[in-house]
Motif scaffolding. Structure first.
Motif, short mmCIF file in Angstrom:
data_model
loop_
_atom_site.label_atom_id
_atom_site.label_comp_id
_atom_site.label_asym_id
_atom_site.label_seq_id
_atom_site.Cartn_x
_atom_site.Cartn_y
_atom_site.Cartn_z
N ARG A 59 0.86 -1.18 0.00
CA ARG A 59 0.00 0.00 0.00
C ARG A 59 0.89 1.23 0.00
O ARG A 59 1.97 1.24 0.61
CB ARG A 59 -0.95 -0.01 1.20
CG ARG A 59 -1.94 -1.17 1.14
CD ARG A 59 -2.81 -1.24 2.37
NE ARG A 59 -3.73 -0.11 2.47
CZ ARG A 59 -4.57 0.08 3.50
NH1 ARG A 59 -4.59 -0.78 4.50
NH2 ARG A 59 -5.37 1.12 3.52
N PHE A 69 -1.25 3.27 -6.77
CA PHE A 69 0.02 2.72 -7.24
C PHE A 69 1.05 3.83 -7.32
O PHE A 69 0.73 4.97 -7.67
CB PHE A 69 -0.13 2.07 -8.62
CG PHE A 69 1.16 1.56 -9.19
CD1 PHE A 69 1.86 0.53 -8.57
CD2 PHE A 69 1.71 2.13 -10.33
CE1 PHE A 69 3.06 0.07 -9.08
CE2 PHE A 69 2.91 1.67 -10.85
CZ PHE A 69 3.58 0.64 -10.22
N THR A 74 7.91 1.84 -5.61
CA THR A 74 8.06 0.42 -5.97
C THR A 74 9.52 0.11 -6.30
O THR A 74 10.07 -0.90 -5.83
CB THR A 74 7.16 0.08 -7.16
OG1 THR A 74 5.79 0.25 -6.77
CG2 THR A 74 7.37 -1.35 -7.63
N THR A 94 -0.95 -4.75 -5.58
CA THR A 94 -1.33 -3.36 -5.33
C THR A 94 -2.85 -3.24 -5.42
O THR A 94 -3.55 -4.17 -5.84
CB THR A 94 -0.68 -2.43 -6.37
OG1 THR A 94 -1.39 -2.53 -7.61
CG2 THR A 94 0.79 -2.78 -6.59
#
Length: 295
Positions: A59, A69, A74, A94
């Motif tokens: 999250r 996202f 990431t 996600t």
């Protein structure tokens, strides 16, 4: 909660987009994660919840709200994980769907990560929304590149893609924070991807992010993936194709994102970049303070 701090899409601490990373957020609820993200103060913090070997629910929280996202967080999380557990492939679940991330050692000796986005989508940008966007930016229709018409693109989050004729128009960005935040919140847009095409395979980008309480992102992986889907849908690049996106120079945090666009329509787009860990102490004197919105 152990919060790591990395900057993504740069090989140097002074570049890229900083992100908070929590590799094991087990037990944290939304209220706790929102508070931690606000305290960290970066445009996003990623919270990972282990569900198996190299398999995580993730999250993402900005200082103001959760987002579906985030590309740079990431990349940061994947490199942070690889530095502690070795390079390889991670699966991230996600809010937008499954994202695969692979880490490898690059030719410079640093770890790089490649995310593969969820399937891309491209939609029309209604004329009224474009008019409101341009008004908030202080731009006019004559500033736009007719070869790359405005659209809304998705690769995990929705981003209007607005291309300009001249880089000078992109460099001169002073916008109405409150007006743009209201419009974007109403439409569910995460950032606005403002781009200038320097060559067939090179783009310069800027990404306002007022719904997250951030004036501008120095590097935006989700928007870069959406740009890849946009270019594919418009037939604006040969397929398959790899483009470079340069971002953050106006903020003093230069960033470079490599975007690989597969031929298959609507498939995920690959975004690659380096990430480097930042000092544990809060950053000072690095030009980050002006990124956070006060509106």
């Amino acid at each position: 909660m152990d919060v790591l701090r990395y900057t993504a899409f740069s090989q140097h601490p002074a570049g890229g987009n900083p992100a908070g990373v929590v590799l094991d957020a087990t037990g944290a609820d939304s209220e706790v994660m929102q508070r931690v993200a606000a305290d960290v103060g970066y445009s996003e913090t990623a919270f990972l919840f282990p569900v198996g070997d190299d398999d995580y629910v993730v999250r993402y929280f900005s200082p103001r709200a959760e987002v579906s996202f985030c590309g740079h967080a990431t990349i940061a999380a994947a490199v942070a994980h690889a530095e502690r557990h070795g390079p390889g492939t991670m699966t991230l679940h996600t809010r937008s769907g499954r994202v695969s991330v692979q880490t490898t050692s690059s030719t410079c000796g640093m770890l790089a990560a490649t995310l593969t986005s969820v399937p891309t989508q491209v939609a029309a940008l209604p004329a009224a929304d474009l008019e409101a966007l341009l008004a908030a930016l202080g731009w006019s229709a004559t500033d736009l590149d007719p070869a790359l018409p405005p659209r809304v693109a998705f690769a995990g989050a929705w981003h209007p893609v607005i291309a300009v004729r001249e880089r000078a128009r992109l460099a001169d960005l002073v916008y109405d924070f409150a007006a743009l935040r209201t419009l974007m919140s109403w439409r569910g847009w995460t950032t606005v991807d403002l781009v200038w095409r320097a060559s067939p395979s090179a783009f310069f980008a800027r990404n306002p992010f007022p719904p997250g309480g951030v004036v501008e992102d120095p590097a935006t992986g989700a928007a870069a993936a959406a740009l890849g889907g946009y270019l594919r849908a418009l037939g604006a690049v040969p397929l398959p194709s790899t483009i470079a996106v340069f971002q953050g120079e106006e903020l003093g945090r230069p960033s470079q994102l490599s975007v690989h666009i597969p031929e298959a329509a609507g498939s995920g787009v690959d975004v690659t970049g380096h990430a480097v860990e930042l000092p544990r102490l809060a950053l000072a004197g690095t030009g980050l303070a002006h990124l956070v919105g006060r509106g």
